[in-house]
Design a protein around this motif. Structure first.
Motif, PDB file in Angstrom:
ATOM      1  N   ALA A 454     -13.498  -3.110  -3.928  1.00 56.00           N
ATOM      2  CA  ALA A 454     -13.066  -2.766  -2.572  1.00 56.00           C
ATOM      3  C   ALA A 454     -12.626  -4.004  -1.791  1.00 56.00           C
ATOM      4  O   ALA A 454     -11.766  -3.919  -0.914  1.00 56.00           O
ATOM      5  N   SER A 455     -13.174  -5.148  -2.103  1.00 60.63           N
ATOM      6  CA  SER A 455     -12.826  -6.383  -1.389  1.00 60.63           C
ATOM      7  C   SER A 455     -11.434  -6.884  -1.745  1.00 60.63           C
ATOM      8  O   SER A 455     -10.915  -7.789  -1.084  1.00 60.63           O
ATOM      9  N   ASP A 456     -10.798  -6.299  -2.789  1.00 62.61           N
ATOM     10  CA  ASP A 456      -9.455  -6.733  -3.211  1.00 62.61           C
ATOM     11  C   ASP A 456      -8.362  -5.766  -2.760  1.00 62.61           C
ATOM     12  O   ASP A 456      -7.191  -5.960  -3.090  1.00 62.61           O
ATOM     13  N   ILE A 457      -8.751  -4.732  -2.028  1.00 67.65           N
ATOM     14  CA  ILE A 457      -7.771  -3.702  -1.638  1.00 67.65           C
ATOM     15  C   ILE A 457      -8.033  -3.226  -0.206  1.00 67.65           C
ATOM     16  O   ILE A 457      -9.058  -3.548   0.394  1.00 67.65           O
ATOM     17  N   TYR A 458      -7.081  -2.465   0.316  1.00 72.12           N
ATOM     18  CA  TYR A 458      -7.351  -1.704   1.540  1.00 72.12           C
ATOM     19  C   TYR A 458      -6.883  -0.265   1.331  1.00 72.12           C
ATOM     20  O   TYR A 458      -5.923  -0.010   0.600  1.00 72.12           O
ATOM     21  N   LEU A 459      -7.585   0.681   1.949  1.00 73.44           N
ATOM     22  CA  LEU A 459      -7.239   2.098   1.861  1.00 73.44           C
ATOM     23  C   LEU A 459      -6.195   2.437   2.915  1.00 73.44           C
ATOM     24  O   LEU A 459      -6.182   1.844   3.999  1.00 73.44           O
ATOM     25  N   TYR A 460      -5.327   3.385   2.622  1.00 71.43           N
ATOM     26  CA  TYR A 460      -4.301   3.775   3.588  1.00 71.43           C
ATOM     27  C   TYR A 460      -3.972   5.253   3.428  1.00 71.43           C
ATOM     28  O   TYR A 460      -4.327   5.901   2.444  1.00 71.43           O
ATOM     29  N   LYS A 461      -3.264   5.761   4.449  1.00 69.71           N
ATOM     30  CA  LYS A 461      -2.664   7.094   4.377  1.00 69.71           C
ATOM     31  C   LYS A 461      -1.183   6.957   4.701  1.00 69.71           C
ATOM     32  O   LYS A 461      -0.795   6.126   5.526  1.00 69.71           O
ATOM     33  N   ASP A 462      -0.356   7.760   4.030  1.00 76.13           N
ATOM     34  CA  ASP A 462       1.085   7.735   4.306  1.00 76.13           C
ATOM     35  C   ASP A 462       1.366   8.262   5.707  1.00 76.13           C
ATOM     36  O   ASP A 462       0.761   9.235   6.159  1.00 76.13           O
ATOM     37  N   LYS A 463       2.284   7.624   6.397  1.00 72.86           N
ATOM     38  CA  LYS A 463       2.730   8.105   7.723  1.00 72.86           C
ATOM     39  C   LYS A 463       4.121   7.550   7.987  1.00 72.86           C
ATOM     40  O   LYS A 463       4.284   6.440   8.493  1.00 72.86           O
ATOM     41  N   ASP A 464       5.152   8.304   7.612  1.00 76.67           N
ATOM     42  CA  ASP A 464       6.533   7.899   7.843  1.00 76.67           C
ATOM     43  C   ASP A 464       6.966   8.379   9.216  1.00 76.67           C
ATOM     44  O   ASP A 464       7.282   9.550   9.415  1.00 76.67           O
ATOM     45  N   SER A 465       6.961   7.461  10.163  1.00 77.13           N
ATOM     46  CA  SER A 465       7.277   7.813  11.553  1.00 77.13           C
ATOM     47  C   SER A 465       7.954   6.630  12.234  1.00 77.13           C
ATOM     48  O   SER A 465       8.187   5.589  11.628  1.00 77.13           O
TER      49      SER A 465
END
Length: 528
Positions: A454-465
């Motif tokens: 987890a320390s090598d990544i970040y979580l995200y959600k798609d949001k094309d706006s």
């Protein structure tokens, strides 16, 4: 009500047109849509003018119909009469941006009369907070005949109120103007003759100190201070030591001509309940009308009528709670209905209109070969289910990105052993379906028996706006994906930016505007 819905709701074009649901984009057919949702076809050529010097310390240019005004000072010698160097392009300018590349102040000359006037198609003036007006004696006609300006906020101005200023004709013939903040002008002896002449649509003024009993061009007995509980208020907007907001009283004639029924669009069958509404019926299912690219979505439409008696002044907003549905979240969770003056013929007073808030989620229908686009009033999103735990693994579908400013992210097996053959490249996106914790450190699975820390990544959600930065500050700061402030870049206020991801930093939402640059969601508005 049932008869009204059945009669009018059948044609979405009629329904939206009558019920005042805002901008409606109509395309020729389902296949001709483009990224901006406007009518396809030939576009008129944009105006571009290379940078021109304006004295020793200022310059101007025009790019894609936007006037850019930059510098530190416009001297009295340069602005000595009523003309400006871009006067031949008045009708082609759509927007003005001041000091777009920096946060410095632009000092205006003592005679700044008609500086931003006569731009009959300009819709926005950005960067007013970057103007230094401390030397200005004459603001005469500064924004006159800017026919498409809807709102002007001059609360950032710091005028010299130890002397009497000329504010005459400042907004003359801005007939679409709705709201104005001139609260920083506090000298009751300022010349405000015809400051609001021919501003037929004006319905809200923020003031402090100015005396509107003089010939300001306002219909002085038609205004009210909604925050003042006194029964007998002054017959005209009256300033004082504090800032006060004055609104146009409702006109019985205009109220009688106003259509108080509006459309409710949702992906769930819901009915708004409020004492401010007349009786309403449940919405009907019109999902069959949705365009092919919205297959799988639902569209329910209904007609609601608000009571005329709830409005006492123009600009008043009624808030109604969105119905709750178990297992779903409403966006937005309230529906706001605002009484406004309409934009139209400057010589007609006319009826009012209802401005109804919308969600960020859009839809499109096909009717008689035309594609019609709008936004849901309320859009319900299913709440995520709680993660399930199987042995040491927690199952949850998510997306992640490796940090772009670090080397390849190492891969580990389910026992925490480092892989010597596989790694994830920087700034790469991956799906994960479960995570585990070993010795207090979290790992996310990206393939069979392959996990990343987890320390090598970040979580995200798609949001094309597209988002627009707020005003009121010199600039909008950026953070990187680690939550550290970006020191060499920032976003100008009131500018538009494409976003593609939303992440959490310190449990707050941030939108990605560049590879490793994120803007705080609280500092922007999502505009489409």
């Amino acid at each position: 009500m049932k008869k009204l819905v059945k009669t009018l709701i059948y044609s979405l074009a009629v329904f939206i047109g009558i019920f005042g649901m805002g901008q409606l984009n109509v395309l020729a057919d389902d296949s001709d849509q483009n990224s901006t949702g406007t009518t396809t076809g030939e576009q008129s050529e944009s105006l571009n003018v290379d940078e021109q010097k304006w004295g020793d310390n200022a310059s101007w240019s025009i790019k894609d119909d936007v006037l850019y005004l930059n510098g530190t000072e416009i001297s009295d010698n340069e602005k000595g009469d009523l003309t400006v160097p871009w006067s031949q392009y008045y009708e082609q300018i759509k927007k003005v941006v001041i000091n777009s590349d920096n946060n410095s102040k632009l000092l205006l000359p003592s005679n700044s009369s008609y500086l931003f006037a006569n731009m009959t198609n300009v819709t926005e003036i950005g960067g007013l907070n970057k103007l230094d007006v401390s030397k200005v004696d004459s603001f005469e006609g500064m924004f006159a005949e800017d026919n498409f300006l809807l709102n002007i906020d001059l609360s950032s101005f710091e005028p010299n109120q130890e002397k009497e200023l000329n504010l005459s004709k400042m907004f003359n013939d801005d007939f679409r103007l709705h709201e104005v903040d001139i609260s920083k002008f506090t000298n009751s002896n300022d010349n405000i003759k015809n400051i609001f002449y021919k501003t037929n649509r004006l319905y809200q003024i923020k003031i402090s100190g100015l005396d509107f009993s003089k010939d300001s061009g306002l219909d002085v007995d038609s205004w009210i201070n909604p925050n003042d509980e006194k029964e007998n208020q002054a017959e005209y907007p009256q300033g004082g030591t504090d800032v006060s907001t004055w609104n146009l009283k409702v006109s019985e004639k205009n109220m009688s001509e106003t259509f108080f029924t509006f459309g409710l669009y949702s992906n769930k069958s819901v009915t708004l309940n409020s004492d401010d509404l007349e009786d309403s019926e449940p919405s009907g299912d019109y999902s069959s009308m949705l365009a092919s690219d919205f297959s799988g979505e639902k569209l329910f439409m209904g007609a609601l009528t608000i009571k005329k008696s709830v409005f006492s002044y123009v600009g008043q907003t009624i808030t109604i709670q969105a119905p709750s549905i178990s297992g779903y979240t409403a966006n937005p969770n309230t529906v706001k209905i605002k009484l406004k003056t309409f934009n139209g013929d400057p010589n007609k007073i006319g009826a009012y209109v209802l401005d109804v808030s919308k969600s960020e989620k859009s839809f499109a229908v096909i009717q008689n070969g035309n594609r019609m686009e709008n936004n849901y009033t309320i859009y319900y999103t299913k709440n995520p289910s709680a993660p399930t735990v199987t042995s040491k693994f927690t199952h949850k579908l998510q997306t992640l990105t490796t940090y772009p400013d670090q080397d390849s992210a190492d891969i580990y097996d389910e026992d925490g052993n480092l892989s010597k053959t596989v790694a994830l490249s920087p700034n790469s996106n991956w799906q994960t379906d479960e995570y585990m914790t070993i010795k207090g450190e979290k790992y996310y699975r990206v393939a069979t028996n392959e996990f990343v820390k987890a320390s090598d990544i970040y979580l995200y959600k798609d949001k094309d706006s597209v988002v627009r930065t707020h005003d009121g500050a010199d600039y909008i700061s950026l953070d990187n994906s680690h939550g550290d402030t970006v020191t060499n870049r920032a976003l100008a206020v009131k500018t538009d930016w494409k976003i593609d991801k939303v992440i959490k930093i310190n449990n707050e939402d941030y939108y990605r505007v560049a590879t490793n640059e994120f803007v705080k969601a609280d500092n922007v508005d999502v505009i489409r």
